[in-house]
Design an enzyme around this catalytic site. Structure first.
Site, PDB file in Angstrom:
ATOM      1  N   HIS A   1      23.124  26.212  23.948  1.00  0.00           N
ATOM      2  CA  HIS A   1      22.021  26.767  24.741  1.00  0.00           C
ATOM      3  C   HIS A   1      21.257  27.822  23.948  1.00  0.00           C
ATOM      4  O   HIS A   1      20.024  27.870  23.964  1.00  0.00           O
ATOM      5  CB  HIS A   1      22.571  27.425  26.005  1.00  0.00           C
ATOM      6  CG  HIS A   1      23.320  26.518  26.907  1.00  0.00           C
ATOM      7  ND1 HIS A   1      24.698  26.559  27.048  1.00  0.00           N
ATOM      8  CD2 HIS A   1      22.899  25.538  27.734  1.00  0.00           C
ATOM      9  CE1 HIS A   1      25.072  25.658  27.910  1.00  0.00           C
ATOM     10  NE2 HIS A   1      24.017  25.015  28.344  1.00  0.00           N
ATOM     11  N   HIS A  44      26.609  28.479  26.023  1.00  0.00           N
ATOM     12  CA  HIS A  44      27.318  28.386  24.747  1.00  0.00           C
ATOM     13  C   HIS A  44      26.307  28.350  23.619  1.00  0.00           C
ATOM     14  O   HIS A  44      25.096  28.444  23.858  1.00  0.00           O
ATOM     15  CB  HIS A  44      28.237  27.151  24.729  1.00  0.00           C
ATOM     16  CG  HIS A  44      27.568  25.876  25.124  1.00  0.00           C
ATOM     17  ND1 HIS A  44      26.559  25.289  24.382  1.00  0.00           N
ATOM     18  CD2 HIS A  44      27.761  25.072  26.192  1.00  0.00           C
ATOM     19  CE1 HIS A  44      26.177  24.175  24.973  1.00  0.00           C
ATOM     20  NE2 HIS A  44      26.884  24.018  26.080  1.00  0.00           N
ATOM     21  N   SER A 101      28.984  22.609  28.474  1.00  0.00           N
ATOM     22  CA  SER A 101      29.627  23.515  29.437  1.00  0.00           C
ATOM     23  C   SER A 101      30.900  22.893  30.003  1.00  0.00           C
ATOM     24  O   SER A 101      31.880  23.575  30.287  1.00  0.00           O
ATOM     25  CB  SER A 101      28.664  23.839  30.577  1.00  0.00           C
ATOM     26  OG  SER A 101      27.486  24.438  30.072  1.00  0.00           O
TER      27      SER A 101
HETATM   28  N1  LIG Z   1      25.558  21.097  22.264  1.00  0.00           N
HETATM   29  C1  LIG Z   1      24.261  21.171  22.585  1.00  0.00           C
HETATM   30  N2  LIG Z   1      23.307  21.067  21.615  1.00  0.00           N
HETATM   31  C2  LIG Z   1      21.997  21.113  21.943  1.00  0.00           C
HETATM   32  N3  LIG Z   1      21.540  21.306  23.206  1.00  0.00           N
HETATM   33  C3  LIG Z   1      22.457  21.416  24.187  1.00  0.00           C
HETATM   34  C4  LIG Z   1      23.846  21.352  23.935  1.00  0.00           C
HETATM   35  N4  LIG Z   1      24.508  21.491  25.128  1.00  0.00           N
HETATM   36  C5  LIG Z   1      23.561  21.635  26.076  1.00  0.00           C
HETATM   37  N5  LIG Z   1      22.340  21.579  25.522  1.00  0.00           N
HETATM   38  C6  LIG Z   1      21.067  21.660  26.225  1.00  0.00           C
HETATM   39  O1  LIG Z   1      21.036  22.831  27.003  1.00  0.00           O
HETATM   40  C7  LIG Z   1      20.221  22.596  28.157  1.00  0.00           C
HETATM   41  C8  LIG Z   1      21.002  22.978  29.364  1.00  0.00           C
HETATM   42  O2  LIG Z   1      22.073  22.055  29.533  1.00  0.00           O
HETATM   43  P1  LIG Z   1      23.270  22.375  30.549  1.00  0.00           P
HETATM   44  O3  LIG Z   1      23.065  23.678  31.168  1.00  0.00           O
HETATM   45  O4  LIG Z   1      23.491  21.191  31.426  1.00  0.00           O
HETATM   46  O5  LIG Z   1      24.434  22.547  29.538  1.00  0.00           O
HETATM   47  P2  LIG Z   1      25.474  21.463  29.111  1.00  0.00           P
HETATM   48  O6  LIG Z   1      26.291  22.070  28.060  1.00  0.00           O
HETATM   49  O7  LIG Z   1      24.754  20.189  28.815  1.00  0.00           O
HETATM   50  O8  LIG Z   1      26.308  21.307  30.411  1.00  0.00           O
HETATM   51  P3  LIG Z   1      27.038  20.026  30.903  1.00  0.00           P
HETATM   52  O9  LIG Z   1      28.445  20.177  30.462  1.00  0.00           O
HETATM   53  O10 LIG Z   1      26.844  20.137  32.371  1.00  0.00           O
HETATM   54  O11 LIG Z   1      26.333  18.839  30.310  1.00  0.00           O
HETATM   55  C9  LIG Z   1      19.853  21.122  28.128  1.00  0.00           C
HETATM   56  O12 LIG Z   1      18.564  20.934  27.594  1.00  0.00           O
HETATM   57  C10 LIG Z   1      20.900  20.538  27.220  1.00  0.00           C
HETATM   58  O13 LIG Z   1      20.481  19.347  26.575  1.00  0.00           O
END
Ligand SMILES: Nc1ncnc2c1ncn2[C@@H]1O[C@H](COP(=O)(O)OP(=O)(O)OP(=O)(O)O)[C@@H](O)[C@H]1O
Ligand SMILES: CC(C)(CO)[C@@H](O)C(=O)[O-]
Ligand code: BAL
Length: 278
Positions: A37, A34, A186
């Site tokens: 990322h 999203h 996610s």
């Molecule tokens: N909204 C956000 N803002 C900034 N960084 C993010 C955000 N969402 C995820 N990240 C970062 O993206 C990287 C990958 O995280 P991940 O793939 O687990 O996604 P997630 O959205 O955190 O998924 P989950 O729902 O499993 O927590 C991590 O370093 C996480 O901190």
């Protein structure tokens, strides 16, 4: 964008860029990408000439009753998003490649993982530290970018990278939120429309607590009010609402520079986390 599937191929690709004098940023993810990322890729390009991302849904960081099987997976869609964000290489190993038969090691950071999310996700951060140490060791990038949305994770990775001399600078990127303030994640995909609306209580409770603490109101009462607001909004379980030191994650009874208010709660079957600087 090239996709490589072994650590050796990742190491070789990054080293070739570095031999050409290019700086490389690494963005580890679990996919289902999203805008949060993609903001990490953008941040990576502020520090480096090339960005490599990884997608690996890491079974070692999911508990036995968690959502490993239903975690969203869309490599092709994720790859297209990464290309659009300026990512040049994707590392997407299989579980068998990451953890081959006979794999018998793990990385544990003492202290930080036992707090906050660690209390309700036993072993989670050992899984994170193990996979991130492997990812960083294979990439050997100049910088690696992680999100502040997972503040505790970021603090643990910073500690680990420093302790183990991993040679990659750890960069934190700010939280990207939906237009209504919910932190992108996610797992937001799991929310029903009604749950998605109710989930707004999380960022709103943090914002209210932030404002209240800045007026000098008692911390305990402020945090209790936030927890009450989350429960009233329909969060089935409030794991924590805590005021902590941003580095040690130790609980605070008064705001200090660098303090953060952190929260985790479950809406339906979706565990959400968020945090704000005080
Ligand atoms: N909204 C956000 N803002 C900034 N960084 C993010 C955000 N969402 C995820 N990240 C970062 O993206 C990287 C990958 O995280 P991940 O793939 O687990 O996604 P997630 O959205 O955190 O998924 P989950 O729902 O499993 O927590 C991590 O370093 C996480 O901190
Ligand atoms: C850092 C990470 C990619 C390790 O699997 C994961 O915990 C995540 O996506 O935040
Ligand atoms: N970004 C958080 C990854 C996890 O909850 O496993």
């Amino acid at each position: 964008m090239a996709i490589v599937r072994t650590p050796a191929a990742l190491t070789a690709a990054v080293a070739a860029w570095q031999r050409d004098g290019l700086r490389v940023a690494f963005v580890p993810t679990m996919g289902a990408l999203h805008a949060g990322h993609l903001a990490l890729v953008t941040e990576g390009l502020r520090h480096a000439d090339r960005v490599v991302a990884s997608i690996f849904v890491n079974p070692k960081q999911f508990g036995p009753a968690e959502d490993l099987d239903r975690y969203p997976r869309d490599e092709a869609g994720d790859a297209a998003k990464l290309v659009g964000a300026g990512c040049t290489l994707l590392y997407a190993p299989s579980v068998e490649t990451m953890y081959p038969p006979g794999f018998a090691s793990f990385v544990r950071v003492a202290g930080l993982p036992d707090l906050l999310c660690g209390r309700v996700r036993p072993g989670h951060f050992d899984g994170v530290a193990t996979v991130v140490s492997k990812l960083l060791a294979a990439a050997r990038a100049d910088v690696a970018v992680f999100g502040e949305k997972d503040w505790q994770q970021l603090a643990i990775i910073r500690r680990m990278a420093a302790d183990l001399d991993l040679g990659t600078q750890i960069i934190g990127a700010g939280i990207v939120r939906d237009s209504d303030g919910l932190a992108l994640s996610s797992r937001n995909l799991y929310l029903t429309p009604d749950e998605r609306q109710r989930a707004l209580a999380l960022p709103r409770a943090l914002a209210t607590a932030q404002a209240t603490l800045r007026t000098g109101e008692p911390v305990a009462a402020t945090l209790a009010a936030a927890s009450t607001a989350l429960a009233a909004a329909g969060f089935a379980r409030v794991d924590y609402v805590e005021l902590v030191d941003g580095e040690t994650l130790g609980a605070l009874d008064a705001p200090v520079p660098g303090a953060r208010i952190m929260a985790a709660a479950v809406m339906g079957t979706t565990r959400l986390i968020d945090n704000l600087a005080i």
